[in-house]
Scaffold this active site. Sequence first.
Site, PDB file in Angstrom:
ATOM      1  N   TYR A 197      -2.025  -1.054  10.662  1.00  0.00           N
ATOM      2  CA  TYR A 197      -2.286  -1.633   9.331  1.00  0.00           C
ATOM      3  C   TYR A 197      -1.120  -1.314   8.388  1.00  0.00           C
ATOM      4  O   TYR A 197      -0.571  -2.188   7.721  1.00  0.00           O
ATOM      5  CB  TYR A 197      -3.615  -1.084   8.770  1.00  0.00           C
ATOM      6  CG  TYR A 197      -3.723  -1.222   7.278  1.00  0.00           C
ATOM      7  CD1 TYR A 197      -4.008  -2.452   6.690  1.00  0.00           C
ATOM      8  CD2 TYR A 197      -3.497  -0.126   6.428  1.00  0.00           C
ATOM      9  CE1 TYR A 197      -4.072  -2.580   5.313  1.00  0.00           C
ATOM     10  CE2 TYR A 197      -3.558  -0.245   5.057  1.00  0.00           C
ATOM     11  CZ  TYR A 197      -3.851  -1.475   4.502  1.00  0.00           C
ATOM     12  OH  TYR A 197      -3.894  -1.597   3.135  1.00  0.00           O
ATOM     13  N   LYS A 230       2.025  -3.754   6.456  1.00  0.00           N
ATOM     14  CA  LYS A 230       2.453  -3.743   5.044  1.00  0.00           C
ATOM     15  C   LYS A 230       3.969  -3.489   4.969  1.00  0.00           C
ATOM     16  O   LYS A 230       4.690  -4.136   4.212  1.00  0.00           O
ATOM     17  CB  LYS A 230       1.693  -2.669   4.268  1.00  0.00           C
ATOM     18  CG  LYS A 230       0.187  -2.914   4.157  1.00  0.00           C
ATOM     19  CD  LYS A 230      -0.122  -4.143   3.320  1.00  0.00           C
ATOM     20  CE  LYS A 230      -1.606  -4.398   3.167  1.00  0.00           C
ATOM     21  NZ  LYS A 230      -1.905  -5.722   2.589  1.00  0.00           N
ATOM     22  N   SER A 252       0.831  -1.196   0.000  1.00  0.00           N
ATOM     23  CA  SER A 252       0.000   0.000   0.000  1.00  0.00           C
ATOM     24  C   SER A 252       0.872   1.255   0.000  1.00  0.00           C
ATOM     25  O   SER A 252       1.967   1.266   0.577  1.00  0.00           O
ATOM     26  CB  SER A 252      -0.849  -0.021   1.269  1.00  0.00           C
ATOM     27  OG  SER A 252      -1.437   1.233   1.503  1.00  0.00           O
ATOM     28  N   ALA A 253       0.354   2.308  -0.591  1.00  0.00           N
ATOM     29  CA  ALA A 253       1.040   3.604  -0.563  1.00  0.00           C
ATOM     30  C   ALA A 253       1.206   4.112   0.866  1.00  0.00           C
ATOM     31  O   ALA A 253       2.017   5.008   1.112  1.00  0.00           O
ATOM     32  CB  ALA A 253       0.253   4.625  -1.378  1.00  0.00           C
TER      33      ALA A 253
HETATM   34  C1  WQD Z   1      -9.870   9.326   1.056  1.00  0.00           C
HETATM   35  C2  WQD Z   1     -10.152  10.804   1.325  1.00  0.00           C
HETATM   36  C3  WQD Z   1     -10.593  11.321   3.627  1.00  0.00           C
HETATM   37  C4  WQD Z   1     -14.350   9.134   3.986  1.00  0.00           C
HETATM   38  C5  WQD Z   1      -7.116   4.403   3.222  1.00  0.00           C
HETATM   39  C6  WQD Z   1      -5.943   3.683   3.843  1.00  0.00           C
HETATM   40  C7  WQD Z   1      -5.107   3.063   2.768  1.00  0.00           C
HETATM   41  C8  WQD Z   1      -5.935   2.128   1.940  1.00  0.00           C
HETATM   42  C9  WQD Z   1      -7.119   2.853   1.369  1.00  0.00           C
HETATM   43  C10 WQD Z   1      -6.851  -0.040   2.487  1.00  0.00           C
HETATM   44  C11 WQD Z   1      -9.467  11.353   2.590  1.00  0.00           C
HETATM   45  C12 WQD Z   1     -11.809  11.592   2.769  1.00  0.00           C
HETATM   46  C13 WQD Z   1     -13.186   9.684   3.513  1.00  0.00           C
HETATM   47  C14 WQD Z   1     -15.440  10.008   4.291  1.00  0.00           C
HETATM   48  C15 WQD Z   1     -14.111  11.873   3.573  1.00  0.00           C
HETATM   49  N1  WQD Z   1      -6.309   1.049   2.775  1.00  0.00           N
HETATM   50  N2  WQD Z   1     -13.074  11.036   3.303  1.00  0.00           N
HETATM   51  N3  WQD Z   1     -15.282  11.334   4.060  1.00  0.00           N
HETATM   52  O1  WQD Z   1      -7.479   7.349   3.917  1.00  0.00           O
HETATM   53  O2  WQD Z   1      -6.639   7.796   1.564  1.00  0.00           O
HETATM   54  O3  WQD Z   1      -6.634   5.491   2.448  1.00  0.00           O
HETATM   55  O4  WQD Z   1      -7.858   3.502   2.411  1.00  0.00           O
HETATM   56  O5  WQD Z   1      -7.254  -0.973   2.340  1.00  0.00           O
HETATM   57  O6  WQD Z   1      -4.052   2.402   3.329  1.00  0.00           O
HETATM   58  O7  WQD Z   1      -5.183   4.592   4.599  1.00  0.00           O
HETATM   59  O8  WQD Z   1      -8.778   6.525   1.863  1.00  0.00           O
HETATM   60  O9  WQD Z   1     -11.133   6.499   1.143  1.00  0.00           O
HETATM   61  O10 WQD Z   1     -10.614   6.554   3.623  1.00  0.00           O
HETATM   62  O11 WQD Z   1     -10.166   8.593   2.239  1.00  0.00           O
HETATM   63  O12 WQD Z   1     -14.039  13.100   3.405  1.00  0.00           O
HETATM   64  O13 WQD Z   1     -16.534   9.582   4.749  1.00  0.00           O
HETATM   65  O14 WQD Z   1     -11.563  10.952   1.545  1.00  0.00           O
HETATM   66  O15 WQD Z   1     -10.470  12.286   4.624  1.00  0.00           O
HETATM   67  O16 WQD Z   1      -9.091  12.672   2.308  1.00  0.00           O
HETATM   68  P1  WQD Z   1      -7.330   6.907   2.523  1.00  0.00           P
HETATM   69  P2  WQD Z   1     -10.237   6.966   2.252  1.00  0.00           P
END
Ligand code: WQD
Length: 333
Positions: free
Chosen positions: A149, A153, A124-125
């Site tokens: 988590y 990774k 993961s990034a």
């Molecule tokens: C994206 C953007 C939130 C929900 C995470 C893990 C990563 C990977 C993918 C997986 C952010 C914003 C989110 C909401 C919002 N893990 N948001 N309202 O955090 O980039 O990555 O998931 O299996 O390891 O860290 O992804 O989709 O949660 O959020 O405003 O209800 O959307 O703040 O800017 P994230 P995300």
Amino acid sequence: MSILLTGGTGYIGSHTAVELINAGYDIVIADNLSNSEAVVIDYIETITKKRPKFYQADVCDKAQLEKIFDENKITAVLHFAGYKAVGESVSEPIKYYRNNLDSAITLLEVMQSAGCNQFIFSSSATVYGTGATVPYKEEMPTGHCANPYGWTKYMIEQILTDAAKANNNLSVVLLRYFNPVGAHESGLIGEKPVGVPNNLMPYITQTAAGMRDHLSVFGNDYDTKDGTGVRDFIHVVDLAKGHVKALEYANKNLGCEVFNLGTGTGYSVLDLVNTFMEVNGINIPYEIAPRRAGDIATSYANATKAKEKLGWQAQLGLKEMCKDAWNFQKNCK
Ligand code: WQD
């Protein structure tokens, strides 16, 4: 000769299963169904007209894994299985370290005994950690992960790197995913989180479906073009195709190599929300809420290495991601 997909009924595993079958591979799926459903095997068959062999098995269970390797000639493993809920990993770190590290190590042991030497890992990034600057490049330092988590990774990357150093026959490909969204165009497979979604796209689709009354946008005061978080959203079908290329690469190259799987372009949370509303003709009520703990302002890939060495590049844009995610949500039972 078969390819083993652990976690092959999950979100990314199932899409990769489809792309591998379409590319002519024989596949075997192992999944304990802890976060997916057996019916996904039927859907993979409907889409590809080929039924993958399925074992309901836990990858931490060595005896179950040995049985799979005894009964099949496995030449490569794509390891998708693992716990992935960021928040839960903070409250239950031991569970995350036990499961994610144990499954990877058990798999490596069984592969070694069986003489199977190709390992593609779902990283993961998030391993770039909290201090990294965009765009993320593979050679940047990793660590300073924001949660357990992410550390699992990071640690598995290290374990695989060391395993490849010690065994000259081993091929390891570490794939660092950015933000996978969307679904197969058939609407049969996609992301189906249990309970309240943590990730943005499932929250949007559930709001569109009337299951949630509004979306909370976490922060509009980041140093980004519209103040909301910026991410490298990548269509899951593009991501799945990246695995087919990674497998071809592992077949030709020894050692351990790491690739970003992202589009190379960042879009904001509001870009995604607005595109979703536009392409699907549906309103998403949203409110600006405080920043979410642990979030960073901006994350996107430098996607050049995958293009040059794997011959892979994402093809699908934000519109397809939004259209296909909604198509899947509408089909969800
Ligand atoms: C994206 C953007 C939130 C929900 C995470 C893990 C990563 C990977 C993918 C997986 C952010 C914003 C989110 C909401 C919002 N893990 N948001 N309202 O955090 O980039 O990555 O998931 O299996 O390891 O860290 O992804 O989709 O949660 O959020 O405003 O209800 O959307 O703040 O800017 P994230 P995300």
